[in-house]
Structures are given as C-alpha cells and as structure tokens.
Design a protein around this motif. Structure first.
Motif, PDB file in Angstrom:
ATOM      1  N   VAL A  34      33.293 -87.370 -27.102  1.00 33.48           N
ATOM      2  CA  VAL A  34      32.329 -87.292 -25.998  1.00 33.48           C
ATOM      3  C   VAL A  34      31.872 -85.845 -25.829  1.00 33.48           C
ATOM      4  O   VAL A  34      32.675 -84.930 -25.674  1.00 33.48           O
ATOM      5  N   ASN A  35      30.572 -85.651 -25.931  1.00 37.27           N
ATOM      6  CA  ASN A  35      29.980 -84.316 -25.758  1.00 37.27           C
ATOM      7  C   ASN A  35      29.087 -84.331 -24.522  1.00 37.27           C
ATOM      8  O   ASN A  35      28.431 -85.327 -24.247  1.00 37.27           O
ATOM      9  N   ALA A  36      29.046 -83.214 -23.833  1.00 36.78           N
ATOM     10  CA  ALA A  36      28.099 -83.111 -22.718  1.00 36.78           C
ATOM     11  C   ALA A  36      27.484 -81.714 -22.716  1.00 36.78           C
ATOM     12  O   ALA A  36      28.158 -80.726 -23.033  1.00 36.78           O
ATOM     13  N   THR A  37      26.219 -81.661 -22.381  1.00 36.94           N
ATOM     14  CA  THR A  37      25.453 -80.411 -22.450  1.00 36.94           C
ATOM     15  C   THR A  37      24.602 -80.214 -21.207  1.00 36.94           C
ATOM     16  O   THR A  37      23.992 -81.168 -20.716  1.00 36.94           O
ATOM     17  N   PRO A  85      29.142 -80.292 -17.337  1.00 36.11           N
ATOM     18  CA  PRO A  85      29.589 -80.990 -18.546  1.00 36.11           C
ATOM     19  C   PRO A  85      31.109 -81.143 -18.603  1.00 36.11           C
ATOM     20  O   PRO A  85      31.606 -82.166 -19.063  1.00 36.11           O
ATOM     21  N   LEU A  86      31.850 -80.158 -18.094  1.00 33.26           N
ATOM     22  CA  LEU A  86      33.307 -80.274 -18.085  1.00 33.26           C
ATOM     23  C   LEU A  86      33.742 -81.443 -17.192  1.00 33.26           C
ATOM     24  O   LEU A  86      34.526 -82.300 -17.592  1.00 33.26           O
ATOM     25  N   SER A  87      33.200 -81.462 -15.980  1.00 30.41           N
ATOM     26  CA  SER A  87      33.536 -82.541 -15.048  1.00 30.41           C
ATOM     27  C   SER A  87      33.157 -83.895 -15.656  1.00 30.41           C
ATOM     28  O   SER A  87      33.903 -84.877 -15.544  1.00 30.41           O
ATOM     29  N   CYS A  88      32.022 -83.935 -16.321  1.00 32.23           N
ATOM     30  CA  CYS A  88      31.509 -85.186 -16.878  1.00 32.23           C
ATOM     31  C   CYS A  88      32.378 -85.728 -18.018  1.00 32.23           C
ATOM     32  O   CYS A  88      32.691 -86.916 -18.049  1.00 32.23           O
ATOM     33  N   VAL A  89      32.806 -84.867 -18.934  1.00 35.01           N
ATOM     34  CA  VAL A  89      33.637 -85.385 -20.034  1.00 35.01           C
ATOM     35  C   VAL A  89      35.020 -85.780 -19.512  1.00 35.01           C
ATOM     36  O   VAL A  89      35.619 -86.749 -19.998  1.00 35.01           O
ATOM     37  N   ARG A  90      35.525 -85.080 -18.517  1.00 32.18           N
ATOM     38  CA  ARG A  90      36.809 -85.468 -17.914  1.00 32.18           C
ATOM     39  C   ARG A  90      36.676 -86.840 -17.261  1.00 32.18           C
ATOM     40  O   ARG A  90      37.559 -87.674 -17.326  1.00 32.18           O
ATOM     41  N   GLU A  98      34.796 -96.764 -30.735  1.00 32.71           N
ATOM     42  CA  GLU A  98      35.194 -97.428 -31.988  1.00 32.71           C
ATOM     43  C   GLU A  98      34.081 -98.292 -32.580  1.00 32.71           C
ATOM     44  O   GLU A  98      33.923 -98.359 -33.786  1.00 32.71           O
ATOM     45  N   ARG A  99      33.306 -98.967 -31.719  1.00 31.96           N
ATOM     46  CA  ARG A  99      32.317 -99.912 -32.234  1.00 31.96           C
ATOM     47  C   ARG A  99      30.912 -99.640 -31.721  1.00 31.96           C
ATOM     48  O   ARG A  99      30.158-100.566 -31.437  1.00 31.96           O
ATOM     49  N   GLY A 100      30.573 -98.358 -31.590  1.00 32.17           N
ATOM     50  CA  GLY A 100      29.215 -98.066 -31.144  1.00 32.17           C
ATOM     51  C   GLY A 100      29.162 -96.747 -30.412  1.00 32.17           C
ATOM     52  O   GLY A 100      30.171 -96.042 -30.300  1.00 32.17           O
ATOM     53  N   SER A 101      27.963 -96.402 -29.950  1.00 34.25           N
ATOM     54  CA  SER A 101      27.826 -95.103 -29.285  1.00 34.25           C
ATOM     55  C   SER A 101      26.894 -95.219 -28.076  1.00 34.25           C
ATOM     56  O   SER A 101      26.172 -96.210 -27.914  1.00 34.25           O
ATOM     57  N   ILE A 102      26.926 -94.191 -27.255  1.00 34.31           N
ATOM     58  CA  ILE A 102      26.100 -94.150 -26.042  1.00 34.31           C
ATOM     59  C   ILE A 102      25.434 -92.770 -25.949  1.00 34.31           C
ATOM     60  O   ILE A 102      26.101 -91.749 -26.119  1.00 34.31           O
ATOM     61  N   TRP A 114      13.051 -76.546 -22.750  1.00 35.60           N
ATOM     62  CA  TRP A 114      13.123 -77.693 -21.857  1.00 35.60           C
ATOM     63  C   TRP A 114      14.603 -77.887 -21.514  1.00 35.60           C
ATOM     64  O   TRP A 114      15.437 -77.832 -22.401  1.00 35.60           O
ATOM     65  N   PRO A 115      14.967 -78.053 -20.222  1.00 39.09           N
ATOM     66  CA  PRO A 115      16.391 -78.206 -19.914  1.00 39.09           C
ATOM     67  C   PRO A 115      17.002 -79.341 -20.739  1.00 39.09           C
ATOM     68  O   PRO A 115      16.367 -80.377 -20.938  1.00 39.09           O
ATOM     69  N   GLU A 116      18.217 -79.114 -21.239  1.00 37.19           N
ATOM     70  CA  GLU A 116      18.899 -80.172 -21.974  1.00 37.19           C
ATOM     71  C   GLU A 116      20.078 -80.636 -21.126  1.00 37.19           C
ATOM     72  O   GLU A 116      20.947 -79.841 -20.772  1.00 37.19           O
ATOM     73  N   ILE A 117      20.046 -81.895 -20.754  1.00 41.89           N
ATOM     74  CA  ILE A 117      21.077 -82.435 -19.857  1.00 41.89           C
ATOM     75  C   ILE A 117      21.500 -83.768 -20.455  1.00 41.89           C
ATOM     76  O   ILE A 117      20.878 -84.803 -20.197  1.00 41.89           O
ATOM     77  N   SER A 118      22.523 -83.736 -21.301  1.00 41.48           N
ATOM     78  CA  SER A 118      22.804 -84.960 -22.047  1.00 41.48           C
ATOM     79  C   SER A 118      24.289 -85.219 -22.229  1.00 41.48           C
ATOM     80  O   SER A 118      25.126 -84.324 -22.090  1.00 41.48           O
ATOM     81  N   VAL A 119      24.583 -86.472 -22.534  1.00 42.08           N
ATOM     82  CA  VAL A 119      25.934 -86.888 -22.911  1.00 42.08           C
ATOM     83  C   VAL A 119      25.801 -87.742 -24.166  1.00 42.08           C
ATOM     84  O   VAL A 119      24.902 -88.579 -24.239  1.00 42.08           O
TER      85      VAL A 119
END
Ligand SMILES: *[C@@H]1O[C@H](CO)[C@@H](O)[C@H](O)[C@H]1NC(C)=O
Ligand SMILES: *[C@@H]1O[C@H](CO)[C@@H](O)[C@H](O)[C@H]1NC(C)=O
Length: 397
Positions: free
Chosen positions: A182-185, A217-222, A296-300, A286-291
């Motif tokens: 899980v990555n967040a930016t 992003p830290l709060s979000c991945v936690r 195991e069987r797909g991505s978001i 452009w602001p980048e605000i993403s996750v």
C-alpha cells in the motif's frame, strides 16, 4: 457536463455557501456548543467555520489573535460574536466561561502548550494535525484530556468521509484477499503551502513536509493496513537549503505485518512534498493525492483521499475481471449529505462525542500517538531528527 455540475454543486455547498439550518435554541435541553478559535488561521474557514454554519448544534462564538484588529476583522467577516487580542488574547478566550470547545490550528510547535492550557481551562479541543512536535507531547495531551473527562480529537478529517472508509471496507471484506502493498502520496506545488518565510519552514514551530503533508499518507497507510508499521526500512528527505533540519519532501519505505500469519510483510511507500517546482519552470505541478494498494487477487487505485467531496475515484481491479470505479459521498442509512466535506463529517463526529452520542467513526488517542511516533521514526531514519519538544510546563493547580 453532469460531472462538472456535480463538482460545482458539492463545492458550492461545502466551501462557498453551505445550507444554514437554524441553531437549536439556547433553552433547549441540548444548547449549541460555543466554539472559540485560537488564531485567525487561513485554514479555519474550510476546516471549521463553513462546517459549523451547517451544523445546528454549534455556534461560532469567539476568535483570538495576537493582533486585536486582525481578530476583530476575522470575527466580523465570519460572524463571531466576540474577539480577543493582544498578548493575553489566547488565554482570555480560554478564560471565557461561555466557550465550550476550542479549535487549535496554531503552528505545530504551539499545539502542545495551547492544547494543555485549553484542557486545563475545561474546554474540549479539536486539534489540527500533526497533533504535536513529538509523540511525548501527544501522550501528555491525551492523558490530561482523559483526566479532565474532555474530548480531544486530532483533526484527521479524511477519516470521517465515506470514501476512505469504503476503501478500507474493500480491503477488509476480503474481496481481493489480503493486502500486500500500500502506497500513499501527497505532493503539492511550490507556493501552495506558504512561502519561504512561512511557519512550515520553521524548525522550532514544527515545520517540515513530513509533519505538514506527510502526516496524511502515513495515517492513511496505517489505517488501510489496520495496524502500525513494523519498521521504517528507509527514508530520504529533500532538505531545505536554508535550514537542513527542514524537509521539503520525504519518501519512506515501511513494512507492516501481513494479516496472514507466515506471509511476507506488507510493503508500503509514502511520499510527501510541499514544494514541487513547476515543470520546465512554468507549468505548475498538479497536486498528487493518491493511494495504490495491491492485494492477493487484485488492486485498488484511489484518487484524492484528502478532499473527496470535490471529486474522487476508487478504482477496483479484481484479477481476471473487469475493473470498476466507485465514488462515495454519503453513508448508506447514516448521517450526511453529498456536499458534506471531510471537515463537516468530522465536526458531526466531534459534536456527537461531546454530546455523549456514538460518533460514526473516531480517531483514537492511541492512533494519534502512533502517528506521531512513526513521524519521529521516519525523521530519525532520514537523518533530520525529531522536531523539538515543547518546553512548556503546565503549572500544577
Ligand atoms: C523504496 O523502495 C523502492 C522499491 O524497492 C526503491 O526503489 C526506493 O528507492 C526506496 N525508497 C527509499 C526512500 O529508500
Ligand atoms: C509503491 O511504491 C514503490 C516505490 O516507489 C514502487 O516500487 C511500487 O511499484 C509501488 N506500488 C504500487 C502499488 O503503486
């Protein structure tokens, strides 16, 4: 066309002119909570004032600023009844017995002192993030709130919106299997988070990108990993040339324990930057605000988890199946409107908590303490070190 109209309608109601229900009467069994704001901060209109206007149980009551005429102008512009200023302005606001709850959007380095003083004065506190300069400050603030039986909330507003809660539900309901990565930016163009002399560049005031925008992003991945990291594998900071203790951007690789015993750890990269220069010198970033999450069987892929009311998308790609995109602005069967911003949902929860009702969601003291602990660990790994701990000592009564 309809898409643009939808954006406009939500932004107008959320940030320009929210519907204004009549306040509950003062003689009601549950009178409106009177809000006092410490400092005439630029974030206050979005984060609190507009949400308060559409909440029938709160009243914009008082504002304090160092400069009395600034406080007065702010009060008149936004419809506050009272204003306090001068050297003792903040304390005078806290000493006003009519104030029920205090919003503290002061610079990070002043969060501790003024939250402690507000709690000591018997006020509930909505505290801007990150909650302090160090986790020790955060622990002490929550401990005092607990002792006093007061509500203290770190304003991680995005958690209260249905969009991010939907993302977590997709991860938790097992549709795609266990989470593996899980990555967040959160990156912002240079200039958007203030200028070179601004508070975000001041070490003593708790400046730095990892504090300011990296806390998201830290709060979000936690949150999405439903746990705290097990380690900071690496962290690199882009140092501010005029003060190398300040980062204008940080990238950190973290690991989390897998939800499945014996599996590889969950990998996570968080990235923040509040001074991305224009492309070729003139095209603004452009602001980048993403996750991005891989299970195991797909991505978001999530676009805009911080300001979802404006627009957001949650794209789910199950392996071997057609991708789908979801957008969620309200809770099924719960309180809220399409145009409610993250801040409006947050205020609803904050008031519910004060009134003894069960809020839809909450950011717990443990959660706030952990977020601050991991901010410090990331700074330690990047070599910049923690921000200085407040020297303020609350006098014992
Ligand atoms: C994080 O990990 C990625 C992938 O392994 C690597 O490319 C990157 O350099 C690492 N970042 C930092 C800050 O160490
Ligand atoms: C997460 O970030 C790392 C480091 O940049 C990268 O190698 C990896 O592909 C990213 N994963 C996702 C799902 O975006």
């Amino acid at each position: 066309m309809f898409f643009i109209f939808g954006v406009f309608k939500r932004v107008y109601a959320a940030f320009i002119s929210p519907p204004h229900p009549p306040n509950v009467e003062d003689n009601d069994a549950s009178p409106p909570l009177k809000i006092g704001i410490l400092g005439a901060a630029a974030i206050a209109p979005h984060a609190l004032i507009l949400p308060a206007k559409s909440h029938p149980e709160v009243e914009l009551y008082a504002v304090a600023a160092r400069d009395i005429s600034r406080a007065e102008n702010f009060a008149k512009k936004h419809g506050f009844k009272k204003w306090y200023g001068g050297k003792d302005g903040y304390q005078d606001l806290l000493d006003d017995p009519a104030v029920d709850m205090v919003y503290n959007p002061l610079p990070n380095g002043l969060h501790y002192e003024w939250t402690m003083k507000a709690l000591a004065a018997g006020k509930h506190v909505l505290l801007e993030k990150p909650s302090g300069n160090t986790a020790e400050e955060t622990r002490r603030m929550f401990s005092l709130a607990d002792q006093k039986g007061l509500v203290l909330l770190e304003a991680f507003h995005y958690r209260f919106h249905p969009a991010i809660q939907r993302v977590r539900a997709i991860i938790d309901n097992g549709e795609l299997g266990a989470i593996k990565e899980v990555n967040a930016t959160l990156t912002l163009p240079k200039g958007m988070a203030g200028n070179d002399d601004g508070i975000r560049m001041k070490y003593d005031l708790g400046g730095g990108a990892m504090m300011d925008c990296g806390c998201y992003p830290l709060s979000c991945v936690r949150y999405l990993a439903s746990s705290n990291p097990t380690a900071v594998m690496s962290a690199t900071a882009v140092r501010y040339p005029r003060d190398p203790r300040i980062d204008t951007g940080t990238t950190a690789n973290l690991t989390f324990a897998s939800s499945k015993p014996g599996e590889e750890p969950v990998r996570s990269t968080i990235r923040c930057d509040f001074a991305v220069p224009p492309r070729w010198g003139f095209i603004p970033h452009w602001p980048e605000i993403s996750v991005h999450a891989v299970c195991e069987r797909g991505s978001i892929d999530v676009f805009n988890f911080v300001m979802p009311v404006i627009y957001h998308s949650i794209t789910v790609r199950p392996d071997g199946d057609v991708p789908r995109t979801e957008r969620v602005y309200t809770f099924e069967g719960g309180k809220g409107e399409e145009w409610w911003s993250t801040y409006r949902y947050q205020l609803e929860a904050f008031v519910d908590k004060i009134k003894g009702r069960t809020p839809q969601t909450w950011v717990s003291p443990e959660d706030s303490i952990a977020n601050m602990e991991w901010i410090e660990k990331i700074y330690e790994e990047s070599g910049l070190g923690s921000r200085p701990q407040s020297t303020y000592v609350l006098p014992t009564a």
